[in-house]
Design a protein around this motif. Structure first.
Motif, short mmCIF file in Angstrom:
data_model
loop_
_atom_site.label_atom_id
_atom_site.label_comp_id
_atom_site.label_asym_id
_atom_site.label_seq_id
_atom_site.Cartn_x
_atom_site.Cartn_y
_atom_site.Cartn_z
N THR A 62 68.11 24.96 46.34
CA THR A 62 67.90 23.32 46.68
C THR A 62 66.52 22.93 47.06
O THR A 62 65.32 23.76 46.84
CB THR A 62 68.73 23.25 48.20
OG1 THR A 62 68.06 24.33 49.08
CG2 THR A 62 70.15 23.68 48.06
N LYS A 63 66.25 21.75 47.33
CA LYS A 63 64.86 21.30 47.48
C LYS A 63 64.08 21.89 48.60
O LYS A 63 62.96 22.11 48.64
CB LYS A 63 64.74 19.64 47.88
CG LYS A 63 65.45 18.83 46.63
CD LYS A 63 64.42 19.03 45.23
CE LYS A 63 63.19 18.44 45.56
NZ LYS A 63 62.11 18.32 44.44
N ASP A 64 64.83 22.27 49.79
CA ASP A 64 64.29 22.90 50.88
C ASP A 64 64.25 24.59 50.80
O ASP A 64 64.04 25.12 51.60
CB ASP A 64 64.90 22.61 52.29
CG ASP A 64 66.47 22.88 52.11
OD1 ASP A 64 67.04 23.33 50.93
OD2 ASP A 64 67.32 23.03 53.10
N GLY A 65 64.51 25.15 49.58
CA GLY A 65 64.29 26.48 49.28
C GLY A 65 65.54 27.46 49.41
O GLY A 65 65.31 28.64 49.21
N PHE A 209 56.34 20.19 48.94
CA PHE A 209 56.10 20.22 47.56
C PHE A 209 56.29 18.76 47.07
O PHE A 209 57.02 18.03 48.03
CB PHE A 209 57.15 21.15 46.91
CG PHE A 209 56.92 22.50 47.13
CD1 PHE A 209 55.93 23.37 46.27
CD2 PHE A 209 57.48 22.99 48.33
CE1 PHE A 209 55.98 24.61 46.52
CE2 PHE A 209 57.39 24.42 48.43
CZ PHE A 209 56.64 25.11 47.65
N SER A 210 55.61 18.25 45.97
CA SER A 210 56.13 16.89 45.88
C SER A 210 57.40 16.57 45.17
O SER A 210 58.13 17.65 44.79
CB SER A 210 55.23 16.61 44.36
OG SER A 210 55.56 17.38 43.26
N PHE A 226 52.83 19.49 39.21
CA PHE A 226 53.66 19.16 40.67
C PHE A 226 52.38 19.33 41.68
O PHE A 226 51.52 20.08 41.40
CB PHE A 226 54.50 19.99 40.72
CG PHE A 226 54.25 21.37 40.59
CD1 PHE A 226 54.17 22.30 41.83
CD2 PHE A 226 54.61 22.17 39.47
CE1 PHE A 226 54.06 23.55 41.69
CE2 PHE A 226 54.35 23.52 39.37
CZ PHE A 226 54.10 24.26 40.49
N ARG A 227 52.90 19.13 42.97
CA ARG A 227 51.79 19.12 43.81
C ARG A 227 52.34 19.75 45.11
O ARG A 227 53.47 19.56 45.27
CB ARG A 227 51.20 17.45 44.26
CG ARG A 227 50.51 17.40 45.24
CD ARG A 227 49.91 15.95 45.57
NE ARG A 227 48.97 15.53 44.47
CZ ARG A 227 48.57 14.31 44.39
NH1 ARG A 227 49.01 13.19 45.38
NH2 ARG A 227 47.68 13.81 43.45
N ILE A 228 51.53 20.46 45.55
CA ILE A 228 51.73 21.17 46.85
C ILE A 228 50.74 21.01 48.03
O ILE A 228 49.65 20.66 47.80
CB ILE A 228 52.00 22.78 46.33
CG1 ILE A 228 50.65 23.33 46.16
CG2 ILE A 228 53.06 23.01 45.77
CD1 ILE A 228 50.64 24.93 45.98
N ALA A 325 57.82 29.86 50.40
CA ALA A 325 58.26 28.67 50.38
C ALA A 325 58.86 28.46 49.00
O ALA A 325 58.08 28.81 47.90
CB ALA A 325 57.38 27.72 50.94
N ARG A 326 59.95 27.80 48.79
CA ARG A 326 60.71 27.64 47.33
C ARG A 326 60.97 26.10 47.46
O ARG A 326 61.42 25.68 48.33
CB ARG A 326 61.87 28.48 47.35
CG ARG A 326 61.41 29.86 47.11
CD ARG A 326 62.63 30.84 46.89
NE ARG A 326 63.83 30.78 47.95
CZ ARG A 326 63.76 31.55 48.91
NH1 ARG A 326 63.13 32.45 48.77
NH2 ARG A 326 64.62 31.43 49.78
#
Length: 416
Positions: A62-65, A209-210, A226-228, A325-326
């Protein structure tokens, strides 16, 4: 008879048409979604990847890892007992507190029962008020008082009214056994509690993360970006970034490989994966012949079913523990022909990071061809120029073309 069969077939088709056009009840929708999810658990039966009922692909991460993988039908569950420390730490807080409380209560109750049994066998309960009686367990007149003796002994409270005397050696051995057992439980449970509280999982909440990946040109090379960023002022130490491509495929022999993982090079060979995460960083993956996106163009990207897993690891400066973090990006979250807008400016002698523009992108004009097709077009263009110079220029101008061809070969070497 033929007419009746035709009428029945027509009526069944009509009912199925009406059933498809009429809105389903909420209960029917839930039952349909459950059956669909049940069918989607078997990967590789009909489709390479499962698609949910709302036309969105099932994410691997998922987007939250959080990993969307459920483990089932584990027969040998004794392996979890052999690694009991990790099993206790991985428990949810409700279950962990329940186990934490149950361990102490069970030991107090168990040794309280043993104290009560010993006092009953030695007849200490019947002579509790007899001052001449040499009791082994003094002032124990029932199970409740024996429980208090167990609690006071294990927690070293020692009020003084109940105690184990020197009139029986078995009482001393029992007291030593309870002290050792209590120390072991304290070491294990307090250690588990400390590790569980100090786990740096919440630190990942401030690593962002972006929302999208972008594909654009950088230094005349096709790149995936991509951006972090880190929202805290206490920075990550020895931060490293890596990425995986999750994509199911079928081999030439017909074997279906679900969720195959491919490495995405983020600068491992050049040290670009090691970050100083003080301000937002834009991570670059150069799409070359070793990249899994070598043959992916703008049109093919819309048809692909893939997912990019991004993993950021580092050491928390405050605690010294490793944090991870993922996040993930599906094919719908990869923007072709976009770039990230700048979110850093200089203000009053310091750099100012505006996190409101962290996810902002803007569209640029870019060729929709893949990196492979671009390389072929450039190579064929160089060969056409070389042919023109070697054949037409001497005929028209009568000049030596060796120096010109040398420069052409030097420029076309990276594309061959």
């Amino acid at each position: 008879m033929h007419r009746n069969r035709h009428f029945k077939r027509f009526s069944s088709q009509r009912q199925s048409t009406l059933r498809g056009s009429m809105p389903l009840a909420p209960t029917e929708k839930r039952h349909g979604a459950k059956s669909f999810r049940r069918r989607c658990k078997l990967l590789g039966d009909e489709q390479p990847l499962c698609v949910t009922t709302n036309n969105q692909r099932q994410r691997y991460v998922t987007k939250d890892g959080k990993c969307r993988v459920n483990l089932g039908h584990i027969k040998d569950k004794s392996r979890f007992i052999s690694d009991i420390f990790t099993t206790l730490v991985d428990l949810k807080y409700v279950w962990f507190l329940l186990v934490f409380t149950a361990c102490y209560i069970l030991t107090w109750m168990s040794f309280g029962g043993i104290y009560f049994l010993g006092a009953w066998l030695r007849d200490d309960i019947a002579h509790v008020h007899d001052s001449q009686w040499q009791a082994c367990f003094e002032n124990v007149d029932g199970f409740l008082s024996a429980l208090l003796l167990s609690l006071e002994s294990q927690r070293t409270i020692g009020y003084g009214t109940r105690r184990v005397t020197a009139n029986c050696p078995e009482g001393v051995v029992l007291l030593m056994s309870q002290s050792i057992t209590g120390s072991i439980i304290d070491a294990v449970m307090v250690g588990c509690m400390f590790v569980k509280i100090s786990r740096p999982q919440q630190r990942a909440q401030t690593l962002i993360f972006s929302k999208h990946c972008v594909i654009c040109e950088r230094d005349e090379k096709l790149c995936l970006l991509f951006r972090i960023g880190d929202l805290r002022e206490s920075h990550m130490v020895d931060a490293k970034i890596r990425a995986k491509l999750i994509k199911s495929r079928q081999t030439k022999e017909g074997e279906f490989i679900p969720l195959e993982q491919s490495e995405i090079n983020l600068g491992y060979d050049t040290g670009g994966d090691r970050l100083l995460l003080v301000e937002p960083q834009t991570i670059t993956h150069i799409i070359n012949h070793s990249s899994p996106f070598w043959e992916v163009g703008a049109k093919r990207l819309k048809r692909e079913i893939l997912e990019i897993i991004v993993i950021l690891e580092g050491i928390v400066e405050a605690s010294g523990m490793t944090c991870q973090a993922r996040t993930s990006y599906t094919q719908d979250e990869i923007l072709w022909g976009h770039r990230f807008a700048s979110c850093i400016s200089l203000e009053k002698g310091a750099f100012l990071v505006d996190y409101s523009g962290f996810d902002k992108t803007f569209e640029v004009q870019m060729c929709p061809l893949s990196a492979r097709d671009r390389s072929r077009h450039i190579t064929s263009g160089f060969y056409l120029i070389k042919w023109f110079i070697s054949t037409m220029v001497p005929t028209i101008m009568g000049t030596d073309t060796d120096s010109v061809l040398f420069n052409i070969n030097k420029q076309s070497a990276p594309f061959q």
